[in-house]
Design an enzyme around this catalytic site. Sequence first.
Site, PDB file in Angstrom:
ATOM      1  N   ASN A 153       0.877  -1.174   0.000  1.00 41.11           N
ATOM      2  CA  ASN A 153       0.000   0.000   0.000  1.00 41.11           C
ATOM      3  C   ASN A 153       0.909   1.216   0.000  1.00 41.11           C
ATOM      4  O   ASN A 153       1.449   1.582   1.041  1.00 41.11           O
ATOM      5  CB  ASN A 153      -0.897  -0.036   1.251  1.00 41.11           C
ATOM      6  CG  ASN A 153      -1.715   1.232   1.398  1.00 41.11           C
ATOM      7  OD1 ASN A 153      -1.793   2.046   0.474  1.00 41.11           O
ATOM      8  ND2 ASN A 153      -2.336   1.410   2.565  1.00 41.11           N
ATOM      9  N   TRP A 154       1.063   1.804  -1.177  1.00 37.20           N
ATOM     10  CA  TRP A 154       2.002   2.937  -1.300  1.00 37.20           C
ATOM     11  C   TRP A 154       1.467   4.193  -0.615  1.00 37.20           C
ATOM     12  O   TRP A 154       2.203   5.154  -0.432  1.00 37.20           O
ATOM     13  CB  TRP A 154       2.272   3.240  -2.775  1.00 37.20           C
ATOM     14  CG  TRP A 154       3.078   2.200  -3.500  1.00 37.20           C
ATOM     15  CD1 TRP A 154       3.573   1.023  -2.993  1.00 37.20           C
ATOM     16  CD2 TRP A 154       3.485   2.231  -4.881  1.00 37.20           C
ATOM     17  NE1 TRP A 154       4.263   0.344  -3.969  1.00 37.20           N
ATOM     18  CE2 TRP A 154       4.225   1.056  -5.133  1.00 37.20           C
ATOM     19  CE3 TRP A 154       3.301   3.148  -5.923  1.00 37.20           C
ATOM     20  CZ2 TRP A 154       4.775   0.778  -6.390  1.00 37.20           C
ATOM     21  CZ3 TRP A 154       3.843   2.867  -7.171  1.00 37.20           C
ATOM     22  CH2 TRP A 154       4.570   1.697  -7.398  1.00 37.20           C
ATOM     23  N   LYS A 155       0.174   4.214  -0.314  1.00 38.61           N
ATOM     24  CA  LYS A 155      -0.473   5.416   0.235  1.00 38.61           C
ATOM     25  C   LYS A 155      -0.192   6.602  -0.701  1.00 38.61           C
ATOM     26  O   LYS A 155      -0.029   6.391  -1.899  1.00 38.61           O
ATOM     27  CB  LYS A 155      -0.008   5.659   1.678  1.00 38.61           C
ATOM     28  CG  LYS A 155      -0.170   4.391   2.538  1.00 38.61           C
ATOM     29  CD  LYS A 155      -0.092   4.654   4.000  1.00 38.61           C
ATOM     30  CE  LYS A 155      -0.265   3.343   4.750  1.00 38.61           C
ATOM     31  NZ  LYS A 155      -0.387   3.512   6.187  1.00 38.61           N
ATOM     32  N   HIS A 199      -9.701   1.529   4.125  1.00 43.93           N
ATOM     33  CA  HIS A 199      -8.488   1.684   4.929  1.00 43.93           C
ATOM     34  C   HIS A 199      -8.780   2.639   6.086  1.00 43.93           C
ATOM     35  O   HIS A 199      -9.554   3.585   5.936  1.00 43.93           O
ATOM     36  CB  HIS A 199      -7.341   2.228   4.061  1.00 43.93           C
ATOM     37  CG  HIS A 199      -6.022   2.186   4.764  1.00 43.93           C
ATOM     38  ND1 HIS A 199      -5.660   3.133   5.688  1.00 43.93           N
ATOM     39  CD2 HIS A 199      -5.017   1.285   4.721  1.00 43.93           C
ATOM     40  CE1 HIS A 199      -4.460   2.810   6.171  1.00 43.93           C
ATOM     41  NE2 HIS A 199      -4.052   1.691   5.606  1.00 43.93           N
ATOM     42  N   GLU A 203      -7.235   5.009   7.274  1.00 40.84           N
ATOM     43  CA  GLU A 203      -6.971   6.430   6.998  1.00 40.84           C
ATOM     44  C   GLU A 203      -8.152   7.060   6.277  1.00 40.84           C
ATOM     45  O   GLU A 203      -8.445   8.245   6.481  1.00 40.84           O
ATOM     46  CB  GLU A 203      -5.657   6.570   6.209  1.00 40.84           C
ATOM     47  CG  GLU A 203      -4.456   6.301   7.123  1.00 40.84           C
ATOM     48  CD  GLU A 203      -3.237   5.733   6.433  1.00 40.84           C
ATOM     49  OE1 GLU A 203      -3.143   5.773   5.199  1.00 40.84           O
ATOM     50  OE2 GLU A 203      -2.346   5.225   7.163  1.00 40.84           O
ATOM     51  N   GLU A 247      -6.048  -4.659  10.256  1.00 44.58           N
ATOM     52  CA  GLU A 247      -5.020  -3.658  10.499  1.00 44.58           C
ATOM     53  C   GLU A 247      -5.342  -2.886  11.780  1.00 44.58           C
ATOM     54  O   GLU A 247      -6.093  -1.903  11.743  1.00 44.58           O
ATOM     55  CB  GLU A 247      -4.948  -2.667   9.330  1.00 44.58           C
ATOM     56  CG  GLU A 247      -4.569  -3.292   8.014  1.00 44.58           C
ATOM     57  CD  GLU A 247      -3.942  -2.270   7.062  1.00 44.58           C
ATOM     58  OE1 GLU A 247      -2.840  -2.542   6.580  1.00 44.58           O
ATOM     59  OE2 GLU A 247      -4.541  -1.209   6.844  1.00 44.58           O
ATOM     60  N   GLY A 289       1.978   2.282  10.794  1.00 43.15           N
ATOM     61  CA  GLY A 289       2.980   3.340  10.692  1.00 43.15           C
ATOM     62  C   GLY A 289       3.655   3.689  12.003  1.00 43.15           C
ATOM     63  O   GLY A 289       4.353   4.696  12.089  1.00 43.15           O
ATOM     64  N   SER A 308       2.796  -2.135  10.442  1.00 44.34           N
ATOM     65  CA  SER A 308       4.228  -2.269  10.752  1.00 44.34           C
ATOM     66  C   SER A 308       4.770  -3.670  10.469  1.00 44.34           C
ATOM     67  O   SER A 308       5.603  -4.171  11.219  1.00 44.34           O
ATOM     68  CB  SER A 308       4.522  -1.839  12.189  1.00 44.34           C
ATOM     69  OG  SER A 308       4.178  -0.469  12.370  1.00 44.34           O
ATOM     70  N   GLY A 330       2.600  -1.081   4.333  1.00 43.57           N
ATOM     71  CA  GLY A 330       2.697   0.340   4.012  1.00 43.57           C
ATOM     72  C   GLY A 330       4.146   0.747   3.822  1.00 43.57           C
ATOM     73  O   GLY A 330       4.735   0.552   2.761  1.00 43.57           O
ATOM     74  N   GLY A 331       4.744   1.283   4.884  1.00 41.68           N
ATOM     75  CA  GLY A 331       6.100   1.816   4.816  1.00 41.68           C
ATOM     76  C   GLY A 331       7.107   0.900   4.132  1.00 41.68           C
ATOM     77  O   GLY A 331       7.867   1.345   3.248  1.00 41.68           O
TER      78      GLY A 331
END
Length: 250
Positions: free
Chosen positions: A9-11, A95, A97, A167, A173, A212, A233-234
């Site tokens: 997930n590049w966001k 998601h 966010e 999640e 994150g 994470s 993500g990251g």
Amino acid sequence: MRRTLIAGNWKMNGSLSANAALLAGIKAGAGKARSCELLVCAPFPYLAQCQGELAGTAIAWGAQDVSEHASGAYTGNVAAAMLREFGCAYVIVGHSERRTYQGESSEMVAKKAARALQAGLIPIICVGETLEERQAAQTDAVVGKQLDAVLEALNDEEVGRMVVAYEPLWAIGTGVTATPDMAQAVHAMLRAKIAARSAAAADRVKILYGGSMKPDNAAQLLAMPDIDGGLIGGASLKAEDFLAIASASA
Ligand code: PGA
């Protein structure tokens, strides 16, 4: 047997040049991760780039959101059929966010999941609790309710085609991850809920863990019986880390 899915997930990250380097790195190393399915979920403007770079490879691409509507006067929204035209196989919906910053309700998330499935996309439906909810022993109730809204909106065949991502918000994150046992307990609860609806679907549906996930904790998480992959993500922004997580699933 459910094949492990490692989804990036590049966001809201990337640029044409950064993506080109990232995709080249993933393509170069993907051969070592052949036992699992690789997926990158990019911002809308970069879907054409993903299509150009990844068509004909074993790496799938997808989007990070989709409209609950088929078409029409919805300025700024993107339709599922448009994502299909750019070769997307998957789309992330709900998601945390988006639930938090865009105020998406579970009912809206369910409508988006249904719309995606009707267009031939696989929705990756995100669920998860806040730290306060976990501390108040509300995890199963909160996450279960988020899943129930989706189960109500889909027919049995559609339920069998969805992917769920657990999640926990406190792990996204933050560098803090759920322990494999904590994650497994929630995954098992979610699978039991799906099984109550359709045993065949429960057997098929992949439940990913996200929050994470990194090269150094992936193997233990992915070894759990009900953890069928990761939503990363990251660590998905570095080809080396993304591929190391994929290799950890073998
Ligand atoms: P993270 O994000 O891996 O950076 O924690 C996961 C996600 O939000 O999907």
